[in-house]
Design an enzyme around this catalytic site. Structure first.
Site, PDB file in Angstrom:
ATOM      1  N   LYS A  22      13.933 -14.272   1.563  1.00  0.00           N
ATOM      2  CA  LYS A  22      14.393 -12.925   1.924  1.00  0.00           C
ATOM      3  C   LYS A  22      13.528 -12.334   3.031  1.00  0.00           C
ATOM      4  O   LYS A  22      14.035 -11.785   4.009  1.00  0.00           O
ATOM      5  CB  LYS A  22      14.342 -12.013   0.693  1.00  0.00           C
ATOM      6  CG  LYS A  22      14.639 -10.548   1.005  1.00  0.00           C
ATOM      7  CD  LYS A  22      14.446  -9.661  -0.202  1.00  0.00           C
ATOM      8  CE  LYS A  22      13.025  -9.178  -0.330  1.00  0.00           C
ATOM      9  NZ  LYS A  22      12.837  -7.775   0.052  1.00  0.00           N
ATOM     10  N   CYS A 117      11.130   0.286  -1.562  1.00  0.00           N
ATOM     11  CA  CYS A 117      10.392   0.201  -2.830  1.00  0.00           C
ATOM     12  C   CYS A 117       9.599   1.459  -3.128  1.00  0.00           C
ATOM     13  O   CYS A 117       9.274   2.236  -2.249  1.00  0.00           O
ATOM     14  CB  CYS A 117       9.420  -0.971  -2.805  1.00  0.00           C
ATOM     15  SG  CYS A 117      10.212  -2.560  -2.923  1.00  0.00           S
ATOM     16  N   ASP A 125       3.154   3.610  11.373  1.00  0.00           N
ATOM     17  CA  ASP A 125       2.377   4.063  12.529  1.00  0.00           C
ATOM     18  C   ASP A 125       1.971   2.921  13.455  1.00  0.00           C
ATOM     19  O   ASP A 125       1.895   3.096  14.669  1.00  0.00           O
ATOM     20  CB  ASP A 125       1.147   4.860  12.086  1.00  0.00           C
ATOM     21  CG  ASP A 125       0.246   4.089  11.139  1.00  0.00           C
ATOM     22  OD1 ASP A 125       0.765   3.257  10.374  1.00  0.00           O
ATOM     23  OD2 ASP A 125      -0.977   4.312  11.155  1.00  0.00           O
ATOM     24  N   GLN A 126       1.718   1.728  12.895  1.00  0.00           N
ATOM     25  CA  GLN A 126       1.318   0.600  13.744  1.00  0.00           C
ATOM     26  C   GLN A 126       2.478   0.122  14.625  1.00  0.00           C
ATOM     27  O   GLN A 126       2.266  -0.308  15.757  1.00  0.00           O
ATOM     28  CB  GLN A 126       0.795  -0.557  12.888  1.00  0.00           C
ATOM     29  CG  GLN A 126      -0.450  -0.228  12.081  1.00  0.00           C
ATOM     30  CD  GLN A 126      -1.628   0.188  12.949  1.00  0.00           C
ATOM     31  OE1 GLN A 126      -2.035  -0.543  13.834  1.00  0.00           O
ATOM     32  NE2 GLN A 126      -2.156   1.374  12.705  1.00  0.00           N
ATOM     33  N   ASP A 305       3.004  -9.947  -3.525  1.00  0.00           N
ATOM     34  CA  ASP A 305       4.329 -10.113  -4.131  1.00  0.00           C
ATOM     35  C   ASP A 305       4.333 -11.054  -5.330  1.00  0.00           C
ATOM     36  O   ASP A 305       5.352 -11.193  -6.003  1.00  0.00           O
ATOM     37  CB  ASP A 305       5.336 -10.608  -3.090  1.00  0.00           C
ATOM     38  CG  ASP A 305       5.868  -9.487  -2.211  1.00  0.00           C
ATOM     39  OD1 ASP A 305       5.558  -8.316  -2.482  1.00  0.00           O
ATOM     40  OD2 ASP A 305       6.599  -9.780  -1.244  1.00  0.00           O
ATOM     41  N   ILE A 327      -3.530  -4.458  -1.524  1.00  0.00           N
ATOM     42  CA  ILE A 327      -2.545  -4.267  -0.456  1.00  0.00           C
ATOM     43  C   ILE A 327      -1.808  -2.933  -0.604  1.00  0.00           C
ATOM     44  O   ILE A 327      -1.706  -2.158   0.337  1.00  0.00           O
ATOM     45  CB  ILE A 327      -1.529  -5.428  -0.433  1.00  0.00           C
ATOM     46  CG1 ILE A 327      -2.249  -6.777  -0.321  1.00  0.00           C
ATOM     47  CG2 ILE A 327      -0.536  -5.251   0.714  1.00  0.00           C
ATOM     48  CD1 ILE A 327      -3.008  -7.001   0.961  1.00  0.00           C
TER      49      ILE A 327
END
Length: 417
Positions: A22, A117, A125-126, A305, A327
């Site tokens: 995915k 999510c 912002d990046q 994940d 993270i």
């Protein structure tokens, strides 16, 4: 609303075919915006997020053909709209990935700020910082990112943090920019590498693929290509954890073991016997798993994940394991649900201490996000009695036919309304 009903019934045994990834398919489909030619993609998973991306692209005027299962053709010869609306973007964060390619090819793009999510803020912002460095005028108005540029120009961009989506957006934008773009501190995830390889197949000039320094020489235009999406390392990891927890023997076909070495190493630490070929993984677990400590970090370290799934293994393991999530904030929402099933988990900030128990008990539990829902399913496989997992629309965003795949290797699992 659909639910999954699961009855714990012992080891899983057999073969499972891993679907396309995915998290690789979503940016690769968006890359179709970079060319007027037809792109043909294979090994595309049939998922809710893929359907959302298809709707988003069709709404912009892209012709999408899905004649065969797991195959998709995209032709973006012209667009009717350069806007990605809130109604679609709110359901899936990855919609922001149309920003870079649309701006690079058509000179402007308007994309709603993302939703998706509930596992943390995950700001964009990046993405914006990089596009501004490449000469774009960017503003945020009424919840939309609006970007314009006659033609993007190459720039050296140093990411303040490792961002997968930011790397993907800027990588796509840079392929059509004038001059050379250097992305420093780029994400190294296999899905980023897969996107880069797809772009190269379309005629892009990219070096440093697989490293944290990507160098892109802009070209005037890209051409059509055929590309197979890589196997899903997170789906594969989920099934391996299920095999280990149930003390079974599972063989994954169409897998990519080199993309998930950190997960395989941790599973070996739990006591699993693991063998790999180029495109297959075999896991055999003879005894109760051993608890493991782990910390989530960007690739090639342990992936966030897979945090919920391996934590669930710790719930029934021998000993105690410490899980540290670095993270995302708010990514322990599965903990109260696992504790309702009899797990012993205490959370302190971004750390969870999991003490293994002899057994879990079936219960009605609620999925809160994609990977949390997977952890509740595999908990149900080893729990005594019946487990009902509610709100599985989260699960359908990222797992293809999970009840059919698990059922084929011995799980007692069915979808009920």
């Amino acid at each position: 609303m659909d639910k999954l009903k699961i009855i714990g019934n012992g080891p899983l045994n057999g073969e499972i075919r891993v679907s396309g990834a995915k998290n690789a398919a979503l940016p690769i489909l968006c890359a179709g915006l970079l060319t007027a030619d037809t792109m043909r993609f294979t090994n595309v998973p049939m998922l809710r997020d893929i359907a959302t991306t298809q709707k988003l692209l069709q709404g912009m005027g892209v012709r999408v053909m899905t004649d065969n299962v797991h195959e998709m053709e995209i032709t973006a010869s012209h667009l009717d709209s350069l806007v990605a609306p809130y109604e679609l973007v709110k359901t899936m964060r990855a919609s922001i990935l149309v920003l870079g390619p649309t701006l690079a090819r058509f000179g402007e793009a308007t994309v709603s700020l993302p939703g998706g999510c509930a596992i943390g803020s995950r700001p964009v912002d990046q993405h914006i910082k990089g596009l501004v460095a490449m000469g774009a005028e960017v503003s945020i108005e009424h919840g939309y990112v609006k970007a314009r540029a006659k033609r993007l120009r190459g720039a050296r961009i140093v990411m303040d943090m490792v961002t997968v989506g930011g790397t993907e957006n800027l990588l796509m934008a840079a392929t059509l920019a004038e001059g050379t773009t250097i992305l420093e501190n780029a994400a190294r995830e296999p899905e980023v590498t897969d996107l880069a390889n797809c772009l190269v197949a379309m005629g892009a000039k990219i070096s440093g693929i697989g490293t944290d320094r990507l160098v892109i020489e802009g070209v005037d235009k890209l051409h059509g290509a055929e590309y197979a999406v890589m196997p899903d390392r997170i789906e594969a990891g989920t099934f391996l954890v299920a095999g280990a927890m149930t003390r079974g023997h599972v063989v994954l076909k169409n897998a990519a073991p080199k993309s998930m070495e950190a997960v395989l190493d941790k599973l070996r630490e739990t006591g699993a016997l693991i063998e790999c070929g180029d495109d297959w993984i075999s896991l055999d677990m003879k005894q109760r798993p051993k608890a493991v400590n782990f910390r989530t970090l960007p690739y090639p370290a342990f992936p966030t994940d897979m945090q919920a799934q391996l934590m669930t293994l710790n719930c029934v393991a021998d000993g105690a394991g410490v899980v540290t999530e670095t993270i995302f904030e708010n990514r322990f929402m599965h903990v109260p649900e696992l504790n309702r099933m009899g797990a012993n988990i205490e959370v302190e900030g971004n750390t969870a201490i999991v003490k293994g128990v002899d057994k879990l008990s079936g219960a009605t539990v609620m999925a809160t996000d994609l990977r949390a829902s997977a952890s509740l399913v595999i908990a149900g496989l080893v729990a005594e009695g019946e487990t009902i997992v509610d709100r599985i629309y989260h699960l359908d965003r990222g797992y293809e036919y999970i009840e059919k795949k698990l059922g084929a290797v011995g799980a007692l699992i069915e979808r009920v309304s």
